[in-house]
Write an enzyme that holds these catalytic residues in place. Structure first.
Site, PDB file in Angstrom:
ATOM      1  N   ILE A 166       0.780 -15.481  -0.716  1.00 12.49           N
ATOM      2  CA  ILE A 166       1.391 -14.961   0.518  1.00 12.49           C
ATOM      3  C   ILE A 166       0.336 -14.265   1.382  1.00 12.49           C
ATOM      4  O   ILE A 166       0.391 -14.322   2.609  1.00 12.49           O
ATOM      5  CB  ILE A 166       2.593 -14.032   0.178  1.00 12.49           C
ATOM      6  CG1 ILE A 166       3.733 -14.884  -0.388  1.00 12.49           C
ATOM      7  CG2 ILE A 166       3.040 -13.214   1.393  1.00 12.49           C
ATOM      8  CD1 ILE A 166       4.909 -14.116  -0.962  1.00 12.49           C
TER       9      ILE A 166
ATOM     10  N   GLY B 267      -2.656 -15.260   1.611  1.00 17.82           N
ATOM     11  CA  GLY B 267      -3.631 -16.262   2.054  1.00 17.82           C
ATOM     12  C   GLY B 267      -5.042 -15.864   1.641  1.00 17.82           C
ATOM     13  O   GLY B 267      -5.237 -15.247   0.589  1.00 17.82           O
ATOM     14  N   GLY B 268      -6.018 -16.180   2.483  1.00 13.11           N
ATOM     15  CA  GLY B 268      -7.430 -15.902   2.166  1.00 13.11           C
ATOM     16  C   GLY B 268      -7.683 -14.429   1.878  1.00 13.11           C
ATOM     17  O   GLY B 268      -8.526 -14.079   1.040  1.00 13.11           O
TER      18      GLY B 268
ATOM     19  N   GLY C  78       8.186  -1.069 -30.426  1.00  8.27           N
ATOM     20  CA  GLY C  78       8.260  -0.133 -29.295  1.00  8.27           C
ATOM     21  C   GLY C  78       7.197  -0.459 -28.258  1.00  8.27           C
ATOM     22  O   GLY C  78       7.448  -0.405 -27.046  1.00  8.27           O
TER      23      GLY C  78
ATOM     24  N   GLU D  92      -0.730  -6.976 -27.779  1.00 10.09           N
ATOM     25  CA  GLU D  92       0.490  -6.576 -28.519  1.00 10.09           C
ATOM     26  C   GLU D  92       1.345  -7.795 -28.870  1.00 10.09           C
ATOM     27  O   GLU D  92       2.569  -7.739 -28.867  1.00 10.09           O
ATOM     28  CB  GLU D  92       1.249  -5.483 -27.772  1.00 10.09           C
ATOM     29  CG  GLU D  92       0.369  -4.243 -27.627  1.00 10.09           C
ATOM     30  CD  GLU D  92       1.102  -2.942 -27.483  1.00 10.09           C
ATOM     31  OE1 GLU D  92       2.296  -2.869 -27.801  1.00 10.09           O
ATOM     32  OE2 GLU D  92       0.446  -1.968 -27.058  1.00 10.09           O
TER      33      GLU D  92
ATOM     34  N   ALA E 162      -5.660   0.760 -34.180  1.00 14.28           N
ATOM     35  CA  ALA E 162      -6.644  -0.266 -34.525  1.00 14.28           C
ATOM     36  C   ALA E 162      -6.116  -1.151 -35.644  1.00 14.28           C
ATOM     37  O   ALA E 162      -6.150  -0.777 -36.821  1.00 14.28           O
ATOM     38  CB  ALA E 162      -7.959   0.396 -34.933  1.00 14.28           C
TER      39      ALA E 162
HETATM   40  N1  CAA Z   1      10.108  -4.539 -38.140  1.00 12.99           N
HETATM   41  C1  CAA Z   1      10.216  -4.300 -39.471  1.00 12.99           C
HETATM   42  N2  CAA Z   1       9.702  -5.136 -40.403  1.00 12.99           N
HETATM   43  C2  CAA Z   1       9.059  -6.229 -39.972  1.00 12.99           C
HETATM   44  C3  CAA Z   1       8.905  -6.541 -38.613  1.00 12.99           C
HETATM   45  C4  CAA Z   1       9.468  -5.631 -37.679  1.00 12.99           C
HETATM   46  N3  CAA Z   1       9.370  -5.858 -36.357  1.00 12.99           N
HETATM   47  N4  CAA Z   1       8.231  -7.686 -38.494  1.00 12.99           N
HETATM   48  C5  CAA Z   1       7.954  -8.114 -39.747  1.00 12.99           C
HETATM   49  N5  CAA Z   1       8.466  -7.228 -40.632  1.00 12.99           N
HETATM   50  C6  CAA Z   1       8.416  -7.305 -42.089  1.00 12.99           C
HETATM   51  C7  CAA Z   1       9.198  -8.531 -42.575  1.00 12.99           C
HETATM   52  O1  CAA Z   1      10.558  -8.227 -42.735  1.00 12.99           O
HETATM   53  C8  CAA Z   1       8.531  -8.821 -43.910  1.00 12.99           C
HETATM   54  O2  CAA Z   1       8.998  -7.902 -44.856  1.00 12.99           O
HETATM   55  P1  CAA Z   1       9.157  -8.308 -46.410  1.00 12.99           P
HETATM   56  O3  CAA Z   1       7.826  -8.663 -46.921  1.00 12.99           O
HETATM   57  O4  CAA Z   1       9.713  -7.061 -47.033  1.00 12.99           O
HETATM   58  O5  CAA Z   1      10.104  -9.469 -46.429  1.00 12.99           O
HETATM   59  C9  CAA Z   1       7.081  -8.446 -43.617  1.00 12.99           C
HETATM   60  O6  CAA Z   1       7.083  -7.557 -42.505  1.00 12.99           O
HETATM   61  C10 CAA Z   1       6.204  -9.638 -43.299  1.00 12.99           C
HETATM   62  O7  CAA Z   1       6.818 -10.345 -42.263  1.00 12.99           O
HETATM   63  P2  CAA Z   1       6.393 -11.826 -41.922  1.00 12.99           P
HETATM   64  O8  CAA Z   1       6.337 -12.627 -43.189  1.00 12.99           O
HETATM   65  O9  CAA Z   1       7.255 -12.312 -40.813  1.00 12.99           O
HETATM   66  O10 CAA Z   1       4.883 -11.596 -41.460  1.00 12.99           O
HETATM   67  P3  CAA Z   1       3.800 -12.585 -40.905  1.00 12.99           P
HETATM   68  O11 CAA Z   1       2.517 -12.261 -41.546  1.00 12.99           O
HETATM   69  O12 CAA Z   1       4.317 -13.982 -40.938  1.00 12.99           O
HETATM   70  O13 CAA Z   1       3.633 -12.110 -39.389  1.00 12.99           O
HETATM   71  C11 CAA Z   1       4.055 -11.818 -37.083  1.00 12.99           C
HETATM   72  C12 CAA Z   1       4.632 -11.937 -38.504  1.00 12.99           C
HETATM   73  C13 CAA Z   1       5.249 -11.561 -36.193  1.00 12.99           C
HETATM   74  C14 CAA Z   1       3.347 -13.077 -36.633  1.00 12.99           C
HETATM   75  C15 CAA Z   1       3.095 -10.601 -37.023  1.00 12.99           C
HETATM   76  O14 CAA Z   1       1.936 -10.851 -37.771  1.00 12.99           O
HETATM   77  C16 CAA Z   1       2.685 -10.233 -35.613  1.00 12.99           C
HETATM   78  O15 CAA Z   1       3.410  -9.532 -34.912  1.00 12.99           O
HETATM   79  N6  CAA Z   1       1.485 -10.656 -35.162  1.00 12.99           N
HETATM   80  C17 CAA Z   1       0.939 -10.229 -33.885  1.00 12.99           C
HETATM   81  C18 CAA Z   1       0.146  -8.968 -34.046  1.00 12.99           C
HETATM   82  C19 CAA Z   1      -0.061  -8.236 -32.764  1.00 12.99           C
HETATM   83  O16 CAA Z   1       0.851  -8.068 -31.975  1.00 12.99           O
HETATM   84  N7  CAA Z   1      -1.276  -7.757 -32.555  1.00 12.99           N
HETATM   85  C20 CAA Z   1      -1.602  -6.980 -31.424  1.00 12.99           C
HETATM   86  C21 CAA Z   1      -2.357  -5.767 -31.850  1.00 12.99           C
HETATM   87  S1  CAA Z   1      -2.376  -4.340 -30.821  1.00 12.99           S
HETATM   88  C22 CAA Z   1      -3.106  -4.756 -29.379  1.00 12.99           C
HETATM   89  O17 CAA Z   1      -2.778  -5.730 -28.822  1.00 12.99           O
HETATM   90  C23 CAA Z   1      -4.145  -3.894 -28.754  1.00 12.99           C
HETATM   91  C24 CAA Z   1      -3.613  -2.688 -28.082  1.00 12.99           C
HETATM   92  O18 CAA Z   1      -3.937  -1.604 -28.494  1.00 12.99           O
HETATM   93  C25 CAA Z   1      -2.815  -2.805 -26.851  1.00 12.99           C
END
Ligand code: CAA
Length: 384
Positions: A337, A339-340, A241, A363, A124
Site C-alpha cells: 500500500i 508503494g516504493g 503461555g 517458540e 535457554a
Molecule cells: N503441557 C504439558 N505436557 C506436555 C505438553 C504441554 N503443552 N506438551 C507435551 N507434554 C508432555 C506430553 O504429555 C508427554 O508426556 P508423557 O511422557 O508423560 O506422556 C511429554 O511431554 C512428551 O510429549 P511428546 O511425546 O509430544 O514430545 P515430543 O518430543 O514429541 O515433542 C513437541 C513435542 C510439541 C514437538 C515439542 O518438542 C515442541 O514444542 N517443540 C518446539 C520447541 C520450541 O517451541 N522451541 C522454542 C524454544 S524458545 C524460543 O523460541 C526462543 C525464545 O526465547 C523466544
C-alpha cells in the site's frame, strides 16, 4: 463473537498504549539501526508493574490476569517489537515457570526482583542441534555433592546477554528421553556461563539473541527448578503461555502496520484522488482488518481459558499459528500500500515486516504448532 473487556482491562490497555506510543515508538526506528538494548523501556515497564504482571502481590507483582497481560504486550509490540519480546519471555515463560514450579525460597529470591524489572529473565532450551526437537538436547548437568555442574551450548537465547536470571534446561539422565531433562536457574555472572556474540538478525534487532556457552558451570543444587526430570514439562507449560505472548506480539505489530497503511492510503493521491478510493486497496484494508480481529479474538480467548484454569494448550498453539501467519500476510500488504516508499527506511512498515518474520519461527515454528494442534485434537476421544 464479541469479547467484553472489563473496565480494569481497558484501563491497563489504555495506560500501556499511551506509554508505548509516546515513549517507545519514537525510539524504535533508531534502535533497529543501533541494536541498543531497550533497558530504558524495560525500566519504565518495571516501574509500572508490567514486568511482573501475573506475579501475585505477595511477591511484588501486579496480580493481573492473562487477558490484561496480552492486551499490554500487544500495545508494547505495536510501538517496539524488540521491547515486547523481552517482556514476553520474561513474563510468560520465566516468571510463570518460577511461580508454577519454584520453591518458596526461589520465589522470594527471584520473583520480587523480576517484578520490578531489576532482574530480567531468559529461557535457554534450544541448542545448535536441538531446536524443534528439544528432547534431543545434549547439555548435561551432573550432581556433585550439593551442586550441579553444567556443560553444553544453548542457541538463540532471547535476552541471554542482558538477563539477570536464566532458566537453562539440561540432561540429568542421558538414557531417558524427555524425562531425563531438568531445569535450572542460573544467575548471570556465574563462573562458567558466558554469552556469545549478538546474532545479527533481520528483525527485533534491539533484543539480544545469543549463544550461551556453559563450561563447568557449578550452581547450588537448590537452584534446580522443579524435580529432576521435570525440565521438559516446565518448558512445554512455559511455552503454552509463551505462545499466547507471540500471538499478542503478532497482533500488536499487525495493528501498527495496518494503521500506518490506512493513514498512508488516505493521504496519498494518485490519478487525482486518494488511493483509499480504489477498490483494490479497499479490499486489502477490509481483509487486513478482518484477519487482525480474528487473531485478536483467538489471543483473548486463549488468555481467558488460561485465566479460568482450563487446559489451553490447543488454543495457545492455534492463536500463535494463526496470529503469526496473519502478521506475515499483513506486513507485506502494508508495504504494498505504501508503494516504493514502503521499501525505504523512511517509513516504519519495512521494520514491521522484518520484525514479524520470526513470529512463525520462535517458540515453536508453524509446523510445530500444527503438530501440537493435531495431537491435541486426535488424542481427544470426544472429537468425532
Ligand atoms: N503441557 C504439558 N505436557 C506436555 C505438553 C504441554 N503443552 N506438551 C507435551 N507434554 C508432555 C506430553 O504429555 C508427554 O508426556 P508423557 O511422557 O508423560 O506422556 C511429554 O511431554 C512428551 O510429549 P511428546 O511425546 O509430544 O514430545 P515430543 O518430543 O514429541 O515433542 C513437541 C513435542 C510439541 C514437538 C515439542 O518438542 C515442541 O514444542 N517443540 C518446539 C520447541 C520450541 O517451541 N522451541 C522454542 C524454544 S524458545 C524460543 O523460541 C526462543 C525464545 O526465547 C523466544
Amino acid at each position: 463473537m464479541s469479547f467484553k473487556l472489563t473496565e480494569e482491562q481497558l484501563m491497563i490497555q489504555s495506560m500501556v498504549r499511551d506509554l508505548a506510543r509516546s515513549e517507545f515508538a519514537p525510539k524504535a526506528m533508531e534502535r533497529d539501526k543501533t541494536k541498543e538494548f531497550p533497558a530504558d523501556n524495560l525500566k519504565k515497564l518495571g516501574e509500572l508493574g508490567l514486568m511482573g504482571m501475573m506475579i501475585p502481590p505477595e511477591y511484588g507483582g501486579s496480580g493481573a490476569d492473562t487477558v490484561s497481560y496480552v492486551l499490554a504486550l500487544a500495545e508494547v509490540a505495536y510501538a517496539c517489537a524488540s521491547t515486547a519480546v523481552v517482556m514476553s519471555v520474561h513474563n510468560s515463560i520465566v516468571c510463570e515457570s518460577i511461580l508454577r514450579y519454584g520453591t518458596d525460597d526461589q520465589k522470594e529470591k527471584y520473583l520480587k526482583q523480576m517484578a520490578t524489572g531489576e532482574m530480567i529473565g531468559a529461557f535457554a532450551l534450544t541448542e545448535p542441534n536441538a531446536g524443534s526437537d528439544p528432547s534431543r538436547q545434549t547439555t548435561k548437568a551432573v550432581l556433585e555433592g550439593d551442586s550441579y555442574v553444567l556443560n553444553g551450548t544453548k542457541r538463540f537465547t532471547t535476552t541471554g546477554k542482558n538477563a539477570g536470571i536464566i532458566i537453562v534446561t539440561a540432561k540429568t539422565d542421558e538414557e531417558a528421553r524427555h524425562k531425563g531433562i531438568s531445569a535450572f536457574l542460573i544467575k548471570q555472572g556465574t563462573p562458567g556461563l558466558k554469552a556469545g556474540p549478538l546474532e545479527d538478525k533481520m528483525g527485533l534487532r534491539a533484543s539480544d539473541t545469543v549463544d550461551l556457552i556453559i563450561e563447568d558451570c557449578r550452581i547450588p543444587a537448590a537452584n534446580r527448578l522443579g524435580n529432576e526430570g521435570d525440565g521438559f514439562l516446565i518448558a512445554m507449560t512455559g511455552l503454552d503461555g509463551g505462545r499466547i505472548g507471540i500471538a499478542a506480539q503478532s497482533v500488536g505489530v499487525a495493528k501498527a502496520a495496518f494503521d500506518a497503511a490506512v493513514q498512508y492510503s488516505r493521504e496519498r493521491e494518485q490519478f487525482g484522488q486518494s488511493i483509499s478510493k480504489f477498490q483494490g486497496l479497499r479490499w486489502m484494508i477490509a481483509d487486513m482488518a478482518t484477519e487482525i480481529e480474528a487473531a485478536r479474538l483467538m489471543m483473548l480467548s486463549a488468555a481467558e481459558m488460561k485465566d479460568n484454569g482450563e487446559n489451553y494448550t490447543l488454543q495457545a498453539s492455534m492463536a500463535k499459528l494463526y496470529a503469526s501467519e496473519m502478521v506475515n500476510r499483513i506486513t507485506p500488504k502494508a508495504i504494498q500500500i505504501h508503494g516504493g516508499y514502503g521499501f525505504t527506511k523512511e517509513y516504519p512498515v519495512e521494520r514491521y515486516y522484518r520484525d514479524a518474520r520470526v513470529f512463525t519461527i520462535y517458540e515453536g515454528t508453524s509446523e510445530i504448532q500444527r503438530i501440537v494442534i493435531s495431537n491435541q485434537i486426535l488424542k481427544d476421544k470426544r472429537t468425532p
